[in-house]
Design a protein around this motif. Structure first.
Motif, PDB file in Angstrom:
ATOM      1  N   VAL A   1       0.869  -1.179   0.000  1.00  0.00           N
ATOM      2  CA  VAL A   1       0.000   0.000   0.000  1.00  0.00           C
ATOM      3  C   VAL A   1       0.899   1.220   0.000  1.00  0.00           C
TER       4      VAL A   1
ATOM      5  N   CYS B   1      -8.518   0.987   7.858  1.00  0.00           N
ATOM      6  CA  CYS B   1      -7.905   0.348   6.700  1.00  0.00           C
ATOM      7  C   CYS B   1      -6.538   0.929   6.360  1.00  0.00           C
TER       8      CYS B   1
ATOM      9  N   CYS C   1      -1.206  -5.660   0.616  1.00  0.00           N
ATOM     10  CA  CYS C   1      -2.505  -6.115   0.134  1.00  0.00           C
ATOM     11  C   CYS C   1      -3.028  -7.278   0.975  1.00  0.00           C
TER      12      CYS C   1
ATOM     13  N   CYS D   1      -4.584  -6.049   4.116  1.00  0.00           N
ATOM     14  CA  CYS D   1      -5.770  -5.257   3.786  1.00  0.00           C
ATOM     15  C   CYS D   1      -6.956  -6.155   3.450  1.00  0.00           C
TER      16      CYS D   1
ATOM     17  N   MET E   1      -8.636  -3.177  -1.815  1.00  0.00           N
ATOM     18  CA  MET E   1      -7.482  -2.471  -2.369  1.00  0.00           C
ATOM     19  C   MET E   1      -7.860  -1.780  -3.666  1.00  0.00           C
TER      20      MET E   1
ATOM     21  N   PHE F   1      -6.187   0.262  -6.867  1.00  0.00           N
ATOM     22  CA  PHE F   1      -4.850   0.362  -7.453  1.00  0.00           C
ATOM     23  C   PHE F   1      -4.918   0.472  -8.970  1.00  0.00           C
TER      24      PHE F   1
ATOM     25  N   ALA G   1      -1.271   1.951  -4.914  1.00  0.00           N
ATOM     26  CA  ALA G   1      -2.344   1.217  -4.238  1.00  0.00           C
ATOM     27  C   ALA G   1      -2.701   1.858  -2.901  1.00  0.00           C
ATOM     28  N   SER G   2      -3.978   1.796  -2.573  1.00  0.00           N
ATOM     29  CA  SER G   2      -4.452   2.279  -1.280  1.00  0.00           C
ATOM     30  C   SER G   2      -5.441   1.271  -0.708  1.00  0.00           C
ATOM     31  N   CYS G   3      -5.491   1.197   0.608  1.00  0.00           N
ATOM     32  CA  CYS G   3      -6.402   0.280   1.296  1.00  0.00           C
ATOM     33  C   CYS G   3      -7.596   1.080   1.804  1.00  0.00           C
TER      34      CYS G   3
ATOM     35  N   TRP H   1     -10.531  -2.267  -8.351  1.00  0.00           N
ATOM     36  CA  TRP H   1     -10.907  -2.458  -6.941  1.00  0.00           C
ATOM     37  C   TRP H   1     -11.079  -3.950  -6.672  1.00  0.00           C
TER      38      TRP H   1
ATOM     39  N   CYS I   1      -5.635 -10.769  -3.828  1.00  0.00           N
ATOM     40  CA  CYS I   1      -4.544  -9.839  -4.138  1.00  0.00           C
ATOM     41  C   CYS I   1      -3.964 -10.180  -5.506  1.00  0.00           C
TER      42      CYS I   1
END
Length: 225
Positions: A8, A18, A24, A27, A35, A37, A47-49, A78, A83
């Motif tokens: 992330v 989160c 990942c 998350c 996730m 990304f 990428a962000s959670c 999304w 993952c």
């Protein structure tokens, strides 16, 4: 960044819970996050959670992936159940290899043994009860698998299954007598030994029939030569 467990790299505002996850795997397996990304090959970048929308799991509760139209426009993806990985194909390959080895091997052994070990008078009832028990157990495993993963993690779940398989192996090794070459009519005699460890110490019936078969094979080989 393309790794087997994407990191992330962005923090978005919508979920304090989160945002604590750095990869990942953490998350996704939190059960409440997904996730967001950019797909790069088989991996992920930027990428962000984010928290999963309880009403629509195809979107996040906020942030870049909260709207499918915007996601498509920005080239975002999304995921909330897996993952991205460059080794994803190994899951399918391993499953196919397992089925190819299991189906003609150990997959049929329990059914063959189950058809042999009962006396003639109780064979139909015994086979029916054991078949019912087998499929009932399969049903229990199927219903509890996801709950078990959440309770003890994926590693813990498969360690539990491995432990049960080991116990089953030891049970067969110690208590199940060899029925190879023993006529169905006298299989019941193989369970008449005084020792409960019939797998290690087969009763006289099993030993005598095995000896007869071995001698018959040797005689046949001598005649052929």
């Amino acid at each position: 960044m393309t790794t087997d467990d994407p990191s992330v790299t962005l923090t978005e505002f919508n979920s304090t819970y989160c945002s604590q996850f750095a990869t990942c795997d953490g998350c996704i397996h939190s059960g409440h996050c997904g996730m967001c990304f950019h797909r790069v090959g088989h991996g992920a970048a930027l990428a962000s959670c984010l928290a999963v929308d309880d009403h629509d799991s195809s979107c996040s509760l906020g942030g870049r992936c909260s709207n499918e139209t915007e996601m498509e426009a920005q080239g975002l993806q999304w995921v909330s159940t897996y993952c991205p990985s460059r080794y994803s194909y190994l899951t399918l390959a391993a499953m196919m290899l397992y089925l190819a080895a299991f189906a003609p091997g150990m997959g049929i052994v329990p059914w063959v043994v189950n058809a042999e070990i009962y006396p003639i008078w109780g064979r139909s009832i015994g086979s029916g009860l054991s078949t019912t028990c087998n499929w009932a157990t399969n049903l229990v495993v199927s219903f509890t698998f996801l709950s078990l993963i959440q309770a003890v993690s994926q590693v813990g779940a498969f360690l539990l299954y491995s432990g049960l398989a080991l116990l089953a192996f030891l049970f067969v090794l110690l208590f199940l007598p060899e029925t190879k070459g023993v006529p169905l009519e006298v299989v019941q005699e193989t369970f008449s030994g005084k020792s409960i460890f019939m797998g290690l110490h087969p009763p006289p019936a099993a030993r005598s029939y095995s000896r007869v078969i071995d001698e018959t094979v040797l005689i046949g080989e001598d005649n052929d030569s």
